[in-house]
Design a protein around this motif. Structure first.
Motif, mmCIF file in Angstrom:
data_model
loop_
_atom_site.group_PDB
_atom_site.id
_atom_site.type_symbol
_atom_site.label_atom_id
_atom_site.label_comp_id
_atom_site.label_asym_id
_atom_site.label_seq_id
_atom_site.Cartn_x
_atom_site.Cartn_y
_atom_site.Cartn_z
ATOM 1 N N ALA A 26 -62.724 8.970 36.098
ATOM 2 C CA ALA A 26 -62.018 8.402 34.949
ATOM 3 C C ALA A 26 -61.775 6.932 35.254
ATOM 4 O O ALA A 26 -61.227 6.592 36.301
ATOM 5 C CB ALA A 26 -60.699 9.128 34.720
ATOM 6 N N SER A 27 -62.197 6.053 34.368
ATOM 7 C CA SER A 27 -62.067 4.623 34.614
ATOM 8 C C SER A 27 -61.520 3.937 33.373
ATOM 9 O O SER A 27 -61.515 4.502 32.273
ATOM 10 C CB SER A 27 -63.415 4.015 35.007
ATOM 11 N N GLY A 28 -61.048 2.704 33.570
ATOM 12 C CA GLY A 28 -60.512 1.932 32.461
ATOM 13 C C GLY A 28 -59.147 2.392 31.991
ATOM 14 O O GLY A 28 -58.704 2.023 30.899
ATOM 15 N N ILE A 29 -58.449 3.204 32.789
ATOM 16 C CA ILE A 29 -57.137 3.720 32.417
ATOM 17 C C ILE A 29 -56.058 2.732 32.871
ATOM 18 O O ILE A 29 -56.146 2.143 33.956
ATOM 19 C CB ILE A 29 -56.884 5.101 33.051
ATOM 20 N N THR A 30 -55.037 2.561 32.054
ATOM 21 C CA THR A 30 -53.857 1.794 32.450
ATOM 22 C C THR A 30 -52.616 2.637 32.199
ATOM 23 O O THR A 30 -52.622 3.574 31.394
ATOM 24 C CB THR A 30 -53.728 0.477 31.667
ATOM 25 N N VAL A 31 -51.540 2.315 32.929
ATOM 26 C CA VAL A 31 -50.244 2.951 32.706
ATOM 27 C C VAL A 31 -49.206 1.860 32.499
ATOM 28 O O VAL A 31 -49.277 0.792 33.117
ATOM 29 C CB VAL A 31 -49.826 3.861 33.882
ATOM 30 N N THR A 32 -48.262 2.110 31.632
ATOM 31 C CA THR A 32 -47.155 1.185 31.400
ATOM 32 C C THR A 32 -45.915 1.746 32.069
ATOM 33 O O THR A 32 -45.504 2.880 31.778
ATOM 34 C CB THR A 32 -46.910 0.986 29.903
ATOM 35 N N VAL A 33 -45.351 0.972 32.983
ATOM 36 C CA VAL A 33 -44.216 1.428 33.778
ATOM 37 C C VAL A 33 -43.049 0.473 33.589
ATOM 38 O O VAL A 33 -43.232 -0.727 33.347
ATOM 39 C CB VAL A 33 -44.585 1.528 35.274
ATOM 40 N N ASP A 34 -41.855 1.003 33.713
ATOM 41 C CA ASP A 34 -40.632 0.204 33.620
ATOM 42 C C ASP A 34 -39.926 0.311 34.962
ATOM 43 O O ASP A 34 -39.292 1.327 35.263
ATOM 44 C CB ASP A 34 -39.746 0.721 32.491
ATOM 45 N N LEU A 35 -40.044 -0.718 35.792
ATOM 46 C CA LEU A 35 -39.557 -0.680 37.169
ATOM 47 C C LEU A 35 -38.173 -1.302 37.271
ATOM 48 O O LEU A 35 -37.912 -2.366 36.696
ATOM 49 C CB LEU A 35 -40.526 -1.427 38.087
ATOM 50 N N LEU A 36 -37.305 -0.659 38.027
ATOM 51 C CA LEU A 36 -35.983 -1.220 38.306
ATOM 52 C C LEU A 36 -36.032 -2.178 39.488
ATOM 53 O O LEU A 36 -35.081 -2.926 39.716
ATOM 54 C CB LEU A 36 -34.987 -0.099 38.579
ATOM 55 N N ALA A 37 -37.111 -2.130 40.276
ATOM 56 C CA ALA A 37 -37.287 -3.030 41.411
ATOM 57 C C ALA A 37 -38.767 -3.253 41.632
ATOM 58 O O ALA A 37 -39.592 -2.369 41.369
ATOM 59 C CB ALA A 37 -36.638 -2.456 42.673
ATOM 60 N N GLY A 38 -39.116 -4.423 42.109
ATOM 61 C CA GLY A 38 -40.499 -4.710 42.428
ATOM 62 C C GLY A 38 -40.879 -4.140 43.779
ATOM 63 O O GLY A 38 -40.055 -3.562 44.490
ATOM 64 N N GLY A 39 -42.129 -4.332 44.132
ATOM 65 C CA GLY A 39 -42.576 -3.825 45.419
ATOM 66 C C GLY A 39 -44.079 -3.759 45.507
ATOM 67 O O GLY A 39 -44.791 -4.438 44.765
ATOM 68 N N THR A 40 -44.547 -2.944 46.434
ATOM 69 C CA THR A 40 -45.976 -2.741 46.632
ATOM 70 C C THR A 40 -46.396 -1.445 45.956
ATOM 71 O O THR A 40 -45.848 -0.383 46.256
ATOM 72 C CB THR A 40 -46.320 -2.680 48.127
ATOM 73 N N ALA A 41 -47.350 -1.545 45.059
ATOM 74 C CA ALA A 41 -47.883 -0.369 44.373
ATOM 75 C C ALA A 41 -49.095 0.127 45.147
ATOM 76 O O ALA A 41 -50.053 -0.624 45.360
ATOM 77 C CB ALA A 41 -48.265 -0.715 42.941
ATOM 78 N N THR A 42 -49.057 1.379 45.563
ATOM 79 C CA THR A 42 -50.144 1.975 46.328
ATOM 80 C C THR A 42 -50.679 3.188 45.582
ATOM 81 O O THR A 42 -49.919 4.104 45.259
ATOM 82 C CB THR A 42 -49.670 2.392 47.729
ATOM 83 N N TRP A 43 -51.966 3.193 45.329
ATOM 84 C CA TRP A 43 -52.629 4.316 44.680
ATOM 85 C C TRP A 43 -53.333 5.149 45.748
ATOM 86 O O TRP A 43 -54.053 4.596 46.585
ATOM 87 C CB TRP A 43 -53.662 3.829 43.665
ATOM 88 N N ILE A 44 -53.125 6.454 45.744
ATOM 89 C CA ILE A 44 -53.772 7.310 46.735
ATOM 90 C C ILE A 44 -54.481 8.480 46.057
ATOM 91 O O ILE A 44 -54.149 8.870 44.931
ATOM 92 C CB ILE A 44 -52.787 7.848 47.786
ATOM 93 N N SER A 45 -55.414 9.034 46.785
ATOM 94 C CA SER A 45 -56.125 10.229 46.325
ATOM 95 C C SER A 45 -55.407 11.470 46.850
ATOM 96 O O SER A 45 -55.312 11.650 48.065
ATOM 97 C CB SER A 45 -57.564 10.219 46.837
ATOM 98 N N PRO A 46 -54.904 12.348 45.986
ATOM 99 C CA PRO A 46 -54.303 13.606 46.461
ATOM 100 C C PRO A 46 -55.313 14.525 47.139
ATOM 101 O O PRO A 46 -54.914 15.440 47.855
ATOM 102 C CB PRO A 46 -53.760 14.241 45.169
ATOM 103 N N ALA A 47 -56.595 14.284 46.934
ATOM 104 C CA ALA A 47 -57.616 15.128 47.555
ATOM 105 C C ALA A 47 -57.870 14.743 48.999
ATOM 106 O O ALA A 47 -58.112 15.605 49.847
ATOM 107 C CB ALA A 47 -58.916 15.048 46.759
#
Length: 752
Positions: free
Chosen positions: A490-511
């Motif tokens: 699946a490609s070209g997907i975006t998510v809109t998030v409302d963060l209370l604090a900034g930081g480092t976003a890390t995407w991982i594979s559950p597999a």
């Protein structure tokens, strides 16, 4: 006097490293290892006292002789507990103390006409066991420990029976079986209890449901108004089981009755209900110090059987009144409508299409959450058969969805073979593939902010991808499932998030656990691109700490043979300093360097990533001769200008942010930590230090050492040429440090 004292403290570090394999230190003894009548007990460990009384001539020694003990804590609180008949001429009491210091006790053993009084005392020292499981006050659907640390349960249950007729039900646990043929026994493949529990603990499983009398041994022969009779050998098996569970880091979810509790419709008969209560008292006296959750019964009533609400109420209220630890109470079948029941505990078996696994899991949890009580599925698994080629994927999708929807699974584990068919309830196979998926999930959840709760997640293409999210003041997490296609990315997907604090976003594979992408994000509403993924992907955002770190990973040490000495490195980092490694990768590097013991320090530049690995205990993948422990380096925080401070063997990592080190050292020492400073680069002349902005040699060292707050100092030996180069490069940092120091000094009154 300074140098000999310092050397003696440096030697202490080597001794403590040698002890690290068992999780002990000079001030910390692991819970669950106390010998009977020991004068020293770890906090939340088991104080067990043995009493002798002739049992000859008693028809029913369990009930014809009574033992009670009143314990007084160091702060004057009193707790009264009961004892139990253990075996010929032997009675015992068990207690898990919550306060450190000296406890005293008084006990009475009596047969109604004769009595013997005893007194004694014991000392409780701190331990790394975080206490019992408690409801999370910030989120009624989550759990925490007495210590305040979050607890994210992931459970299993299993049969505990003597299937191989060895004389014990504890030496034949179904494990990593295959398809049974004519030469394979019906009970399939089995292993010993330590191998079994060790494998599932290493996979992140941290809860075990001991379902008494449900594919497991029972504890009583009869429950009757004329007298209850219990099983001596079964009681001993139960002792060994709960002790082994604690030894391997499991919490115990104990079912008191099996399928049919006694007198289910006789709540109006006091004599019968008192008999039931006597058995409940026996279970509490013998096992409550090891247990974290109670379950009244298993899968009752089954039509046409019935059980009165008054039975539930009487027994539940009695259990709560006599339990010295006030463990939460559940029952099965679930009765969330009853005030005496704290946990909704349904059983759920299904073989859904994997494309719908997240949706059906969410629907199950949402239904039971509607009663307003935490949801722990006491049994979860497959229908039709315990294993099929896609069951591991279903387990992964269910497990991740459950965490993000604030539900808990206890999988009914049937791993003795892959061909077990039990109809509607066929349990589940948890082999190497399944355990690997669970390990990745538990790595993801470790240390996640206990204040987090569910929030909506906006996905750019909801026709292809579904998602769930959690948010707290300092963290954010999301889970996405490509529910229409498990074969193509699946490609070209975006998510809109409302963060209370900034930081480092890390995407991982559950597999696989692989990091698929990282980016820095700011607080507020924003849209994030999702890396291309197949089937599912998870996101974690944790708060960044400002500042940089200039040290490098320490050179590997070589093993020291003989005398119990091990090779060790007390200062390296998983993240930052040019590296980004998982704990298991760090263990692999330790193996390449032949290090037996290593402390990976959570620090400023990699704090938000590494803090999720901190548990206060050795990393679960550690082995007896390769031990990784996460600790702390205070750097890139307000106090770093006074020197980089290192506390080892912490139970909690949430240190007080201060401009100077002494309050942090006192905070660490209160936990039994070993403390010191790092990066003593060089001394231009005897007993003269460079400014911390250059060499990070702490100005506070002599004072903190004199106050007994410092145990060691790390030094770095450089040639004159390297020292000159480093000092030249450090001058701009020194000037910058002066300016920062002046700015922070203005904040000192507020911070301190």
């Amino acid at each position: 006097m300074f140098l000999p004292s310092l050397l003696s403290r440096l030697m202490l570090i080597s001794v403590l490293l040698a002890l690290c394999s068992s999780g002990t230190s000079a001030q910390s003894i692991p819970a669950g290892t106390t010998t009977p009548s020991s004068p020293t007990v770890p906090r939340y460990g088991i104080f067990e006292q043995t009493f002798t009384w002739s049992s000859a001539g008693y028809r029913n020694p369990w009930e014809q002789v009574q033992l009670t003990m009143t314990l007084t804590s160091p702060t004057g609180k009193q707790v009264t507990i009961g004892g139990f008949y253990y075996g010929p001429d032997t009675w015992k009491t068990r207690f898990a103390p919550s306060e450190t210091g000296t406890w005293s006790w008084q006990a009475t053993l009596t047969n109604g006409t004769q009595a013997v009084d005893s007194t004694g005392s014991f000392t409780v020292v701190d331990s790394d066991w975080p206490g019992f499981v408690r409801p999370n006050p910030t989120n009624s659907f989550r759990w925490m420990f007495d210590s305040g640390a979050p607890y994210y349960p992931l459970g299993i249950g299993d049969c505990v029976q003597d299937v191989d007729h060895s004389g014990s039900p504890l030496d034949n646990w179904g494990f990593d079986g295959e398809f049974r043929g004519h030469a394979i026994p019906e009970y399939g493949w089995t292993t010993d209890i330590d191998t079994y529990l060790g494998a599932y603990s290493a996979a992140g499983v941290n809860l075990f449901r001991w379902s008494v009398d449900n594919c497991a041994f029972g504890l009583y022969e009869t429950i009757d108004p004329t007298g209850n009779v219990y099983k001596v050998q079964a009681g001993l098996w139960g002792d060994e089981l709960v002790q082994k569970l604690r030894q391997h880091g499991f919490r115990t979810y104990m079912v008191i009755f099996g399928f049919q509790p006694p007198f289910p419709n006789d709540a109006a008969d006091p004599a019968k209900m008192v008999a039931v209560q006597r058995y409940v008292q026996y279970v509490v006296d013998r096992y409550s110090a090891y247990v974290d959750f109670w379950e009244l019964m298993n899968e009752f009533p089954n039509p046409p059987s019935t059980i009165s609400d008054d039975w539930y109420t009487q027994i539940g209220q009695y259990l709560r009144r006599i339990d010295p630890y006030q463990h939460p109470i559940s029952t099965s079948w679930q009765r969330p409508d009853l005030a005496v029941i704290d946990i909704t505990s349904p059983h759920w078996y299904q073989k859904e299409d994997e494309l719908a696994s997240d949706l059906v899991t969410q629907e199950q949890i949402n239904h039971w959450r509607s009663f307003g009580k935490p949801v722990i599925f006491g049994e979860q698994g497959n229908s039709e058969q315990n294993w099929d080629p896609r069951s591991a994927l279903r387990l992964r999708l269910r497990s991740w969805t459950a965490f993000f929807n604030e539900g808990v699974f206890i999988f009914w584990n049937s791993s003795f073979a892959k061909d077990y068919q039990g109809g509607v309830a066929s349990n589940i196979y948890l082999g190497p593939e399944e355990r690997a998926y669970l390990r990745i999930l538990q790595d993801f959840t470790r240390g996640f902010d206990l204040r987090a709760s569910m929030v909506p997640l906006a996905v750019s293409n909801p026709a292809l991808v579904r998602g769930s999210a959690l948010r707290s003041p300092s963290a954010y997490a999301a889970y996405l499932h490509a529910y229409t296609d498990h074969s193509n990315p699946a490609s070209g997907i975006t998510v809109t998030v409302d963060l209370l604090a900034g930081g480092t976003a890390t995407w991982i594979s559950p597999a696989t656990g692989e990091v698929l992408g990282t980016q820095n994000v700011s607080a507020g509403l924003q849209t994030l691109p999702v890396p291309a993924f197949t089937t599912d992907i998870a996101l974690k955002i944790t708060t960044e700490a400002p500042g940089q770190h200039s040290s490098t990973t320490a050179a590997p040490a070589q093993p020291i043979s003989g005398g119990g000495w091990w090779s060790g490195d007390t200062h390296f980092h998983s993240n930052g300093c040019g590296g980004n490694r998982t704990p298991d990768q760090m263990l692999a590097l330790m193996g390449e360097a032949d290090l037996n013991v290593g402390s990976a320090l959570v620090w400023g530049d990699g704090y938000n990533t590494d803090v999720t690995y901190f548990t206060g205990a050795d990393w679960p993948s550690s082995t007896s001769n390769r031990i990784l422990h996460y600790d702390l380096e205070v750097s890139a925080f307000p106090s770093d200008l006074m020197g980089h401070f290192i506390p080892l063997n912490l139970r909690s990592i949430d240190f007080p942010r201060r401009l100077y080190t002494l309050p942090i050292a006192q905070w660490a020492k209160a936990q039994g930590a070993v403390t010191g400073f790092a990066h003593a680069t060089a001394w231009p002349a005897p007993y003269t230090f460079l400014h911390p902005g250059i060499g990070t040699v702490p100005y506070e060292l002599p004072i903190d050492l004199a106050l007994g707050q410092i145990d060691f100092l790390e030094t770095e030996f450089l040639s004159a040429e390297l020292l000159a180069t480093e000092m030249a490069e450090a001058i701009p940092r020194y000037r910058q440090a002066q300016a920062i120091f002046a700015q922070r000094s203005q904040e000192a009154a507020r911070l301190n």
